[in-house]
Design a protein around this motif. Structure first.
Motif, PDB file in Angstrom:
ATOM      1  N   ASN A  70       0.827  -1.198   0.000  1.00 47.40           N
ATOM      2  CA  ASN A  70       0.000   0.000   0.000  1.00 47.40           C
ATOM      3  C   ASN A  70       0.867   1.255   0.000  1.00 47.40           C
ATOM      4  OD1 ASN A  70      -2.091  -1.817   0.223  1.00 47.40           O
ATOM      5  ND2 ASN A  70      -2.465  -1.421   2.400  1.00 47.40           N
ATOM      6  N   ALA A  71       0.401   2.300  -0.697  1.00 49.56           N
ATOM      7  CA  ALA A  71       1.203   3.519  -0.791  1.00 49.56           C
ATOM      8  C   ALA A  71       0.339   4.700  -1.206  1.00 49.56           C
ATOM      9  CB  ALA A  71       2.344   3.340  -1.795  1.00 49.56           C
ATOM     10  N   SER A  72       0.834   5.890  -0.880  1.00 46.67           N
ATOM     11  CA  SER A  72       0.264   7.149  -1.361  1.00 46.67           C
ATOM     12  C   SER A  72       1.354   7.840  -2.169  1.00 46.67           C
ATOM     13  CB  SER A  72      -0.187   8.024  -0.188  1.00 46.67           C
ATOM     14  OG  SER A  72      -0.736   9.239  -0.652  1.00 46.67           O
ATOM     15  N   VAL A  73       1.070   8.085  -3.456  1.00 50.44           N
ATOM     16  CA  VAL A  73       2.107   8.552  -4.376  1.00 50.44           C
ATOM     17  C   VAL A  73       1.696   9.886  -4.996  1.00 50.44           C
ATOM     18  CG1 VAL A  73       3.414   8.013  -6.458  1.00 50.44           C
ATOM     19  CG2 VAL A  73       2.714   6.162  -4.917  1.00 50.44           C
ATOM     20  N   PRO A  74       2.396  10.983  -4.691  1.00 50.19           N
ATOM     21  CA  PRO A  74       2.092  12.260  -5.347  1.00 50.19           C
ATOM     22  C   PRO A  74       2.560  12.229  -6.797  1.00 50.19           C
ATOM     23  CG  PRO A  74       4.002  12.501  -3.917  1.00 50.19           C
ATOM     24  CD  PRO A  74       3.466  11.115  -3.690  1.00 50.19           C
ATOM     25  N   THR A  75       1.816  12.923  -7.657  1.00 50.12           N
ATOM     26  CA  THR A  75       2.179  12.984  -9.060  1.00 50.12           C
ATOM     27  C   THR A  75       2.424  14.424  -9.489  1.00 50.12           C
ATOM     28  OG1 THR A  75       1.395  12.600 -11.330  1.00 50.12           O
ATOM     29  CG2 THR A  75      -0.286  12.990  -9.675  1.00 50.12           C
ATOM     30  N   THR A  76       3.356  14.614 -10.407  1.00 55.26           N
ATOM     31  CA  THR A  76       3.638  15.933 -10.962  1.00 55.26           C
ATOM     32  C   THR A  76       2.993  16.105 -12.344  1.00 55.26           C
ATOM     33  OG1 THR A  76       5.718  15.137 -11.949  1.00 55.26           O
ATOM     34  CG2 THR A  76       5.820  16.077  -9.725  1.00 55.26           C
ATOM     35  N   VAL A  84      -2.372   6.046 -17.509  1.00 57.60           N
ATOM     36  CA  VAL A  84      -1.721   5.406 -16.368  1.00 57.60           C
ATOM     37  C   VAL A  84      -1.706   3.894 -16.561  1.00 57.60           C
ATOM     38  CG1 VAL A  84      -1.778   5.056 -13.872  1.00 57.60           C
ATOM     39  CG2 VAL A  84      -2.501   7.250 -14.854  1.00 57.60           C
ATOM     40  N   THR A  85      -0.511   3.315 -16.605  1.00 54.94           N
ATOM     41  CA  THR A  85      -0.378   1.860 -16.634  1.00 54.94           C
ATOM     42  C   THR A  85       0.084   1.396 -15.262  1.00 54.94           C
ATOM     43  OG1 THR A  85       0.151   1.816 -18.989  1.00 54.94           O
ATOM     44  CG2 THR A  85       0.793  -0.100 -17.683  1.00 54.94           C
ATOM     45  N   PHE A  86      -0.747   0.574 -14.626  1.00 53.31           N
ATOM     46  CA  PHE A  86      -0.401   0.017 -13.319  1.00 53.31           C
ATOM     47  C   PHE A  86      -0.096  -1.459 -13.515  1.00 53.31           C
ATOM     48  CE2 PHE A  86      -1.356  -1.849  -9.132  1.00 53.31           C
ATOM     49  CZ  PHE A  86      -0.517  -1.061  -8.349  1.00 53.31           C
ATOM     50  N   ASP A  87       1.071  -1.894 -13.019  1.00 53.88           N
ATOM     51  CA  ASP A  87       1.534  -3.259 -13.222  1.00 53.88           C
ATOM     52  C   ASP A  87       1.941  -3.856 -11.880  1.00 53.88           C
ATOM     53  OD1 ASP A  87       2.490  -5.636 -14.216  1.00 53.88           O
ATOM     54  OD2 ASP A  87       4.274  -4.788 -15.163  1.00 53.88           O
ATOM     55  N   CYS A  88       1.232  -4.894 -11.464  1.00 61.46           N
ATOM     56  CA  CYS A  88       1.563  -5.611 -10.222  1.00 61.46           C
ATOM     57  C   CYS A  88       1.505  -7.106 -10.525  1.00 61.46           C
ATOM     58  CB  CYS A  88       0.589  -5.234  -9.112  1.00 61.46           C
ATOM     59  SG  CYS A  88       1.124  -5.790  -7.466  1.00 61.46           S
ATOM     60  N   PRO A  89       2.592  -7.664 -11.097  1.00 60.87           N
ATOM     61  CA  PRO A  89       2.544  -9.046 -11.599  1.00 60.87           C
ATOM     62  C   PRO A  89       2.413 -10.112 -10.525  1.00 60.87           C
ATOM     63  CG  PRO A  89       4.781  -8.153 -11.739  1.00 60.87           C
ATOM     64  CD  PRO A  89       3.889  -7.002 -11.376  1.00 60.87           C
ATOM     65  N   LYS A  90       2.773  -9.795  -9.281  1.00 63.02           N
ATOM     66  CA  LYS A  90       2.688 -10.794  -8.216  1.00 63.02           C
ATOM     67  C   LYS A  90       1.623 -10.466  -7.179  1.00 63.02           C
ATOM     68  CE  LYS A  90       7.457 -12.380  -8.690  1.00 63.02           C
ATOM     69  NZ  LYS A  90       8.737 -12.660  -7.994  1.00 63.02           N
ATOM     70  N   CYS A  91       0.783  -9.505  -7.492  1.00 60.07           N
ATOM     71  CA  CYS A  91      -0.308  -9.161  -6.573  1.00 60.07           C
ATOM     72  C   CYS A  91      -1.312 -10.307  -6.491  1.00 60.07           C
ATOM     73  CB  CYS A  91      -1.035  -7.903  -7.050  1.00 60.07           C
ATOM     74  SG  CYS A  91      -0.359  -6.360  -6.400  1.00 60.07           S
ATOM     75  N   SER A  92      -1.928 -10.427  -5.325  1.00 60.20           N
ATOM     76  CA  SER A  92      -3.035 -11.359  -5.142  1.00 60.20           C
ATOM     77  C   SER A  92      -4.112 -10.637  -4.344  1.00 60.20           C
ATOM     78  CB  SER A  92      -2.576 -12.618  -4.408  1.00 60.20           C
ATOM     79  OG  SER A  92      -2.061 -12.285  -3.124  1.00 60.20           O
ATOM     80  N   GLY A  93      -5.327 -11.104  -4.466  1.00 61.52           N
ATOM     81  CA  GLY A  93      -6.411 -10.434  -3.763  1.00 61.52           C
ATOM     82  C   GLY A  93      -6.760  -9.097  -4.396  1.00 61.52           C
ATOM     83  N   HIS A  94      -7.279  -8.194  -3.587  1.00 62.40           N
ATOM     84  CA  HIS A  94      -7.792  -6.918  -4.076  1.00 62.40           C
ATOM     85  C   HIS A  94      -6.653  -5.978  -4.466  1.00 62.40           C
ATOM     86  CE1 HIS A  94     -10.299  -3.051  -3.234  1.00 62.40           C
ATOM     87  NE2 HIS A  94     -10.416  -3.422  -4.501  1.00 62.40           N
ATOM     88  N   VAL A  95      -6.769  -5.390  -5.670  1.00 59.86           N
ATOM     89  CA  VAL A  95      -5.822  -4.396  -6.165  1.00 59.86           C
ATOM     90  C   VAL A  95      -6.618  -3.152  -6.530  1.00 59.86           C
ATOM     91  CG1 VAL A  95      -4.094  -3.842  -7.913  1.00 59.86           C
ATOM     92  CG2 VAL A  95      -4.325  -6.196  -7.098  1.00 59.86           C
ATOM     93  N   ALA A  96      -6.206  -1.973  -6.025  1.00 57.68           N
ATOM     94  CA  ALA A  96      -6.948  -0.746  -6.304  1.00 57.68           C
ATOM     95  C   ALA A  96      -5.994   0.431  -6.442  1.00 57.68           C
ATOM     96  CB  ALA A  96      -7.961  -0.464  -5.192  1.00 57.68           C
ATOM     97  N   VAL A  97      -6.356   1.347  -7.334  1.00 58.22           N
ATOM     98  CA  VAL A  97      -5.640   2.610  -7.490  1.00 58.22           C
ATOM     99  C   VAL A  97      -6.676   3.728  -7.583  1.00 58.22           C
ATOM    100  CG1 VAL A  97      -4.029   3.959  -8.876  1.00 58.22           C
ATOM    101  CG2 VAL A  97      -3.750   1.478  -8.732  1.00 58.22           C
ATOM    102  N   ASN A  98      -6.577   4.703  -6.667  1.00 56.68           N
ATOM    103  CA  ASN A  98      -7.481   5.853  -6.640  1.00 56.68           C
ATOM    104  C   ASN A  98      -6.718   7.139  -6.905  1.00 56.68           C
ATOM    105  OD1 ASN A  98     -10.246   4.951  -5.229  1.00 56.68           O
ATOM    106  ND2 ASN A  98      -8.570   3.915  -4.208  1.00 56.68           N
ATOM    107  N   THR A  99      -7.407   8.126  -7.492  1.00 58.96           N
ATOM    108  CA  THR A  99      -6.979   9.510  -7.396  1.00 58.96           C
ATOM    109  C   THR A  99      -7.962  10.204  -6.460  1.00 58.96           C
ATOM    110  OG1 THR A  99      -8.346  10.398  -9.193  1.00 58.96           O
ATOM    111  CG2 THR A  99      -6.233   9.384  -9.801  1.00 58.96           C
ATOM    112  N   LYS A 126      -3.680  14.531  -8.377  1.00 61.12           N
ATOM    113  CA  LYS A 126      -2.466  14.987  -7.705  1.00 61.12           C
ATOM    114  C   LYS A 126      -1.812  13.901  -6.852  1.00 61.12           C
ATOM    115  CE  LYS A 126      -3.947  19.820  -7.635  1.00 61.12           C
ATOM    116  NZ  LYS A 126      -4.206  21.016  -6.789  1.00 61.12           N
ATOM    117  N   THR A 127      -2.607  12.896  -6.474  1.00 60.10           N
ATOM    118  CA  THR A 127      -2.078  11.809  -5.642  1.00 60.10           C
ATOM    119  C   THR A 127      -2.751  10.500  -6.026  1.00 60.10           C
ATOM    120  OG1 THR A 127      -1.760  13.330  -3.781  1.00 60.10           O
ATOM    121  CG2 THR A 127      -1.732  10.982  -3.282  1.00 60.10           C
TER     122      THR A 127
END
Length: 227
Positions: A70-76, A84-99, A126-127
């Motif tokens: 889990n993370a909070s990532v600011p964007t410029t 936006v390309t999100f890549d998590c090849p070894k993720c399991s369970g719930h995967v989510a990305v919010n702005t 922005k995040t």
């Protein structure tokens, strides 16, 4: 799999009965904000008007982030359309990305897919708030990083994807298989529309007067051909 929730208008979303912030279970519910405010998918969507299509701004350097869990990532990234390309090849369970304004990924891992941001005037990302349980990368590009739909040339793949549609194109044939839900978004200028949103496999043609962008969302495989 649930995607595209605008947090800015929770009252409207409650009225629409969309539960976009819980982990996916039986399928995807799609909601998206257009330039005239938040709206739910319509059974009879209106194709985007070609007269409002604005040429894209100049090149924008690629922005890339990486992390784990889990993370909070600011964007410029500036106030312009971004992909936006999100890549998590070894993720399991719930995967989510919010702005701040929308839920662009809500899936079960492993996951790799592309969505767009900043498609509404005044709603700038922005995040990114990321929910994941493994190492991931998040990459933002301008339109130069997208696959191009050339007339008569079929493209195939799987999961979420965004295409650039050049001016010579007037429609896009779409075939999906193995999808819990198929959603096709079309964006031109400041206008976004949802001409396809249905459970199960889909085969049909979508009017797309280029230049524009097409977002195809689904859990299975797809083939698209522009004409």
């Amino acid at each position: 799999m649930i995607r595209r929730l605008c947090a800015a208008a929770s009252a409207v979303l409650l009225t629409a009965g969309l539960l976009a912030c819980s982990p996916p279970n039986t399928g995807r519910v799609v909601a998206r904000a257009a330039s005239d405010g938040l709206r739910s998918p319509s059974a009879t969507p209106t194709p985007p008007p070609t007269s409002t299509t604005t040429p894209p701004p100049g090149p924008q350097p690629v922005e890339k982030h990486s992390g784990k869990g889990n993370a909070s990532v600011p964007t410029t990234w500036p106030m312009r359309l971004g992909f936006v390309t999100f890549d998590c090849p070894k993720c399991s369970g719930h995967v989510a990305v919010n702005t701040e304004h929308e839920l662009i990924v809500n899936d079960a891992g492993p996951y790799k897919g592309t969505q767009w941001i900043n498609d509404m005037p005044g709603y700038q990302a922005k995040t990114f708030t990321i929910k994941a349980n493994a190492a991931w990368t998040l990459t933002i590009t301008d339109e130069s990083g997208l696959p191009v739909l050339e007339p008569g040339k079929a493209l195939s793949g799987k999961r979420d994807v965004v295409f650039f549609v050049p001016e010579a194109v007037s429609s896009v044939a779409v075939t999906t298989k193995g999808n819990g839900n198929t959603a096709v978004w079309v964006h031109g200028g400041d206008y976004s529309d949802l001409p396809v949103n249905q459970l199960g496999d889909y085969k049909g043609s979508v009017p797309v007067p280029g230049p524009a962008y097409v977002s195809l969302e689904g859990d299975g495989t797809w083939t698209v051909t522009a004409s």
